[in-house]
Design an enzyme around this catalytic site. Sequence first.
Site, PDB file in Angstrom:
ATOM      1  N   GLY A  24      43.714 -74.250  81.867  1.00 57.26           N
ATOM      2  CA  GLY A  24      42.731 -75.100  82.409  1.00 57.26           C
ATOM      3  C   GLY A  24      41.973 -74.243  83.689  1.00 57.26           C
ATOM      4  O   GLY A  24      40.934 -75.036  84.157  1.00 57.26           O
ATOM      5  N   GLU A  77      49.550 -75.437  69.926  1.00 57.03           N
ATOM      6  CA  GLU A  77      49.046 -76.452  70.436  1.00 57.03           C
ATOM      7  C   GLU A  77      47.942 -77.231  69.517  1.00 57.03           C
ATOM      8  O   GLU A  77      47.214 -76.729  69.111  1.00 57.03           O
ATOM      9  CB  GLU A  77      48.371 -76.362  71.815  1.00 57.03           C
ATOM     10  CG  GLU A  77      49.034 -75.462  72.562  1.00 57.03           C
ATOM     11  CD  GLU A  77      48.260 -74.898  74.074  1.00 57.03           C
ATOM     12  OE1 GLU A  77      47.182 -75.528  74.190  1.00 57.03           O
ATOM     13  OE2 GLU A  77      48.662 -73.925  74.644  1.00 57.03           O
ATOM     14  N   GLU A 136      44.931 -74.345  70.145  1.00 56.15           N
ATOM     15  CA  GLU A 136      44.927 -73.183  70.588  1.00 56.15           C
ATOM     16  C   GLU A 136      46.403 -72.507  70.348  1.00 56.15           C
ATOM     17  O   GLU A 136      47.280 -73.281  69.926  1.00 56.15           O
ATOM     18  CB  GLU A 136      44.956 -72.888  72.146  1.00 56.15           C
ATOM     19  CG  GLU A 136      43.381 -73.111  72.679  1.00 56.15           C
ATOM     20  CD  GLU A 136      43.329 -73.110  74.317  1.00 56.15           C
ATOM     21  OE1 GLU A 136      44.398 -72.789  74.678  1.00 56.15           O
ATOM     22  OE2 GLU A 136      42.261 -73.147  74.661  1.00 56.15           O
ATOM     23  N   ASP A 156      55.489 -73.316  77.596  1.00 53.48           N
ATOM     24  CA  ASP A 156      56.157 -73.767  78.790  1.00 53.48           C
ATOM     25  C   ASP A 156      56.778 -75.338  78.352  1.00 53.48           C
ATOM     26  O   ASP A 156      57.918 -75.649  78.875  1.00 53.48           O
ATOM     27  CB  ASP A 156      55.399 -74.026  80.045  1.00 53.48           C
ATOM     28  CG  ASP A 156      53.951 -74.421  79.636  1.00 53.48           C
ATOM     29  OD1 ASP A 156      53.523 -75.044  78.484  1.00 53.48           O
ATOM     30  OD2 ASP A 156      53.091 -74.586  80.675  1.00 53.48           O
ATOM     31  N   THR A 157      55.841 -76.012  77.243  1.00 57.63           N
ATOM     32  CA  THR A 157      56.461 -77.465  77.017  1.00 57.63           C
ATOM     33  C   THR A 157      57.849 -77.121  76.337  1.00 57.63           C
ATOM     34  O   THR A 157      58.608 -78.127  76.053  1.00 57.63           O
ATOM     35  CB  THR A 157      55.352 -78.298  76.058  1.00 57.63           C
ATOM     36  OG1 THR A 157      55.017 -77.148  74.989  1.00 57.63           O
ATOM     37  CG2 THR A 157      54.267 -78.060  76.750  1.00 57.63           C
ATOM     38  N   ARG A 177      55.186 -74.595  90.121  1.00 55.18           N
ATOM     39  CA  ARG A 177      56.414 -74.763  89.569  1.00 55.18           C
ATOM     40  C   ARG A 177      57.608 -74.011  89.767  1.00 55.18           C
ATOM     41  O   ARG A 177      57.659 -72.947  89.488  1.00 55.18           O
ATOM     42  CB  ARG A 177      56.001 -74.761  87.806  1.00 55.18           C
ATOM     43  CG  ARG A 177      57.060 -75.560  86.991  1.00 55.18           C
ATOM     44  CD  ARG A 177      56.205 -75.574  85.573  1.00 55.18           C
ATOM     45  NE  ARG A 177      56.253 -74.448  84.893  1.00 55.18           N
ATOM     46  CZ  ARG A 177      55.424 -73.924  83.936  1.00 55.18           C
ATOM     47  NH1 ARG A 177      54.671 -74.792  83.476  1.00 55.18           N
ATOM     48  NH2 ARG A 177      55.291 -72.827  83.383  1.00 55.18           N
TER      49      ARG A 177
END
Length: 428
Positions: free
Chosen positions: A177, A295, A308, A315-316, A398
Amino acid sequence: MNVSPIVMTSVPDSADRPLGTPLGAHPTRVLFLGAGELGKEVTIELMRLGAWVCAADSYAGAPAQQVAHEYRVLDMANAAELRALFDEIQPDIIVPEIEAIATSELAEAAARGIQVVPSAEIAAICMDRERLRVLAHEELGLPTTPYRFAGSLAELREGADVIGYPCVVKPVMSSSGHGQSIVRSADAIDAAWIEAQEGRRAAGEGDVSRVIVEALAPLDYELTVLTVSSSAGIVTCAPIGQRQESGDYRESWQPAAADNTVLAKAQSIARRAVKGLVAKATATGEHGWGVFGVELFVLKDGSVLFNEVSPRPHDTGMVTLISQRLSEFALHARAILGLPITADHVTLSIPDGTVAASHAIVVSGDGEAEFTHVANALAEPNTDLRIFAKPEVHGHRRMAVALAIGDSEADARAKADRVADRLEITVR
């Protein structure tokens, strides 16, 4: 078990690397470029299989550096520093875990016979949204949102007029992002161009970034399909549902609650995308082995679009630490070592009818983050926790992930939330 004396006279084939002697005369040497929480988990899996690991990052004390045999600190975007690191470590395998890397040095390393994961060519393609989108849509025929590329503000204005409003503007060389804008009218285009230049990851390098402008699709939800390329071919994991904030992952769950037709489309697109990338690798004499996080957008009409792909664990995919027989990290370690990954290896390990969830724990403050009340947080059955042990937080970062298994998506997500809520986190 067959044990026999072997005299090593040459470098072994990368599909049959020697393991089990990380401190011996002939270890398989793996160098990580980026030592965050995802790299930490892969490092642990590689060490379980007997490989030697060095973790490099831009700062000391990164998560993977804490568990690797050795670590280094350097600017990996600096070609001279990266070349010197390769010369010093003499790795058999290089694993890029971040985007800010001098990719020209990866290509040079591959030309010298070092295995780059998944390949130097794939790493370069996936870091560049323009090359990736051209490959996906124009070469492989994968469905995507309408798009245009622009190298100047004037070209961006023209491209946005063709695509229409609302649209999304992203720098071609960034991630998560950074530098991205949603543009709802023509009078916001100038601000979007400035954000793409100044908000991207490489904003300090002084060059002008090309951008992609694409239609803002009528999105229903997003999916990640972890796809594994190994010596046995290409297989996909059960699709993962997710929730993001400002382009960053906050929650994920597996299996995703979606129509079977949608799930089949998603896995098909993921396989085709990875197959196309692997073909680029093999054309240059590389393997293309490893985990890819593909993704995807699912639109309100049920259409599935390629978005993408990350050429590494996603990470997911941290949800696979509790959902699958082998996590994405174990799959990545095995694949890059040349071990075969089949459909059996990517099966879910949770009971039929249940769902696994992950919840990213983002900490705000300035200093060291201390976790207490961990026993209370993990008191509920079918829950788990990974604390990344990053040395400090400045702003927000995180720092851990909560994991849970529930009777439904809502139940699993609520359990993971409760694990996070019951923790006491002090920053000082």
